[in-house]
Design an enzyme around this catalytic site. Structure first.
Site, PDB file in Angstrom:
ATOM      1  N   GLY A  27     -10.329   7.382   3.503  1.00 15.72           N
ATOM      2  CA  GLY A  27      -9.344   7.731   2.489  1.00 15.72           C
ATOM      3  C   GLY A  27      -9.973   7.689   1.113  1.00 15.72           C
ATOM      4  N   GLN A  29     -10.895   5.199  -1.028  1.00 16.54           N
ATOM      5  CA  GLN A  29     -12.086   4.366  -1.172  1.00 16.54           C
ATOM      6  C   GLN A  29     -13.140   4.698  -0.124  1.00 16.54           C
ATOM      7  OE1 GLN A  29     -13.041   2.093  -3.436  1.00 16.54           O
ATOM      8  NE2 GLN A  29     -11.185   2.266  -4.677  1.00 16.54           N
ATOM      9  N   ARG A  49     -10.262   6.432  13.786  1.00 20.12           N
ATOM     10  CA  ARG A  49      -9.499   6.427  15.023  1.00 20.12           C
ATOM     11  C   ARG A  49      -9.612   7.790  15.698  1.00 20.12           C
ATOM     12  NH1 ARG A  49      -5.169   9.463  13.866  1.00 20.12           N
ATOM     13  NH2 ARG A  49      -4.484   9.553  11.687  1.00 20.12           N
ATOM     14  N   GLN A  87      -4.916  -3.272   8.554  1.00 19.70           N
ATOM     15  CA  GLN A  87      -6.220  -3.901   8.782  1.00 19.70           C
ATOM     16  C   GLN A  87      -6.212  -4.907   9.921  1.00 19.70           C
ATOM     17  OE1 GLN A  87      -8.160  -5.379   5.260  1.00 19.70           O
ATOM     18  NE2 GLN A  87      -8.138  -3.390   4.244  1.00 19.70           N
ATOM     19  N   HIS A 109     -10.495  -5.398  -0.891  1.00 19.23           N
ATOM     20  CA  HIS A 109      -9.319  -6.105  -1.410  1.00 19.23           C
ATOM     21  C   HIS A 109      -9.138  -7.334  -0.532  1.00 19.23           C
ATOM     22  CE1 HIS A 109      -5.534  -7.017  -3.205  1.00 19.23           C
ATOM     23  NE2 HIS A 109      -4.746  -6.438  -2.308  1.00 19.23           N
ATOM     24  N   GLY A 135     -10.646   5.573  -5.592  1.00 17.42           N
ATOM     25  CA  GLY A 135     -11.832   6.103  -4.933  1.00 17.42           C
ATOM     26  C   GLY A 135     -12.380   7.376  -5.542  1.00 17.42           C
ATOM     27  N   ASP A 192      -4.649  -8.901  -8.679  1.00 26.28           N
ATOM     28  CA  ASP A 192      -4.468  -7.487  -8.380  1.00 26.28           C
ATOM     29  C   ASP A 192      -3.001  -7.183  -8.077  1.00 26.28           C
ATOM     30  OD1 ASP A 192      -5.917  -4.840  -7.699  1.00 26.28           O
ATOM     31  OD2 ASP A 192      -4.694  -5.182  -5.921  1.00 26.28           O
ATOM     32  N   GLU A 228       8.609  11.539 -25.340  1.00 24.22           N
ATOM     33  CA  GLU A 228       8.486  10.275 -26.060  1.00 24.22           C
ATOM     34  C   GLU A 228       8.244   9.082 -25.139  1.00 24.22           C
ATOM     35  OE1 GLU A 228       8.096   9.896 -29.171  1.00 24.22           O
ATOM     36  OE2 GLU A 228       8.467  11.989 -29.670  1.00 24.22           O
TER      37      GLU A 228
END
Length: 342
Positions: A27, A29, A49, A87, A109, A135, A192, A228
């Site tokens: 993806g 990253q 996969r 994950q 991460h 990424g 983060d 604005e």
């Protein structure tokens, strides 16, 4: 205490060039890491996969693709770049069995380590290499000869050289050109999440929408409210990005600066900061992680409803119309999905 900051001169590229690196995911990253490492002379494969739509894109970019299990078995270092909520499933199904002495498990991460969803065996190195940018920016700046600042952290140092490995990987990915900052999995994860929720995404989008609604409800034209409250945000953010808050204030008019310093604290006030502290507490306690994991495991119905409500907000309709009149905004640019195949 000041952070430790490293550059290319502090990293030994020979370390990562002497390792086989499996990048799991292609993806935003994943595509950046895989291509940057390959162009830095690293032996890289992409783990995907079966049936992944990204296989053709990775192979077209000159990368070798394997199943996730085969990639994890092959690699000395396995960089897990799948979405946070995926994950653990991927690790348990395809990676865990290949994690033995001498291996390195890497993340961009700290979520799954910080909240104990993945608990690697004690005889593997566990490190983080986290570029502080999306990424497509990590890839573009590397291709242009630059890089984005990158965080590194060590959770487990079984080999005694985990930090040197992380530095080497970060340098190969372009981070050493901009600065590699040492942190911890806990600090990276909690700051983060806090930044995303309170300022960068949640705070900013809610502020923009509330400002837009206030002007429109008061009878002003939606187009004026859009310019604005949303369009001009980039001008101010760019000034802060380049010169800091003080530099931005120096660049704007005295009228704007007086309005900033006299009215801003009435919007972001003690009550707002108290809510920020409550949100930080939810992050630190694991409450947010538990909520997000349960939402994801339960089919994401509430999340989908909130996403749709955001897409249906009037600011999106007027914004789409106005941006179609300003093709220069996107001139020469590709969308993130076009760049990464995310």
């Amino acid at each position: 205490m000041a952070a430790n900051i490293y550059y290319d001169k502090d990293a030994d590229l020979g370390i990562i060039r002497g390792m086989k690196v499996a990048v799991v995911g292609y993806g935003s990253q994943g595509h950046a890491h895989a291509l940057n490492l390959k162009e830095s002379g690293v032996d890289v494969v992409v783990g995907l996969r079966d049936g992944s739509a990204s296989r053709a894109k990775a192979e077209a970019a000159g990368l070798k693709v394997m199943s996730i299990s085969d990639a994890a078995k092959w690699g000395d270092l396995v960089m897990l770049l799948a979405p946070d909520t995926e994950q653990k499933r991927i690790y348990d199904a395809d990676i865990a069995t290949h994690m033995g002495k001498g291996k390195v498990l890497a993340f961009a991460h700290g979520f799954n380590i910080r909240f104990h969803r993945i608990e690697p065996p004690a005889d593997v190195d566990v490190v983080m290499i986290a570029p502080k940018g999306p990424g497509h920016l990590v890839r573009r700046t590397y291709a242009e000869g630059g890089g984005v600042p990158t965080l590194i952290a060590v959770h487990q140092d079984a080999s005694g050289r985990a930090k040197q490995i992380a530095l080497s990987y970060a340098s190969a990915n372009g981070g050493g050109r901009a600065g590699i900052i040492e942190t911890t999995f806990t600090e990276e994860t909690e700051t983060d999440l806090f930044g995303e929720q309170v300022v960068l995404c949640g705070g900013l989008t809610s502020l923009i929408m509330a400002g837009y609604e206030t002007l429109v409800e008061a009878g002003y034209q939606p187009e004026m409210a859009y310019f604005e409250c949303l369009h001009e945000v980039k001008l101010i953010v760019d000034l802060m990005y380049e010169e800091g808050i003080a530099g931005m204030r120096y660049s704007i008019s005295d009228t704007a600066e007086y309005g900033d310093v006299s009215r801003g604290p009435r919007i972001i006030n003690a009550d707002t900061k108290a809510e920020m502290r409550r949100i930080l507490g939810e992050i630190q306690s694991g409450k947010f992680a538990e909520e997000w994991i349960a939402e994801s495991d339960g089919g994401r119905k509430r999340f989908a409803e909130m996403q749709q409500a955001g897409r249906n907000h009037p600011i999106e309709k007027i914004g789409s119309q106005l941006r179609s009149m300003m093709p220069f905004i996107r001139k020469g640019k590709q969308s993130v999905s076009e760049v990464s195949g995310g």
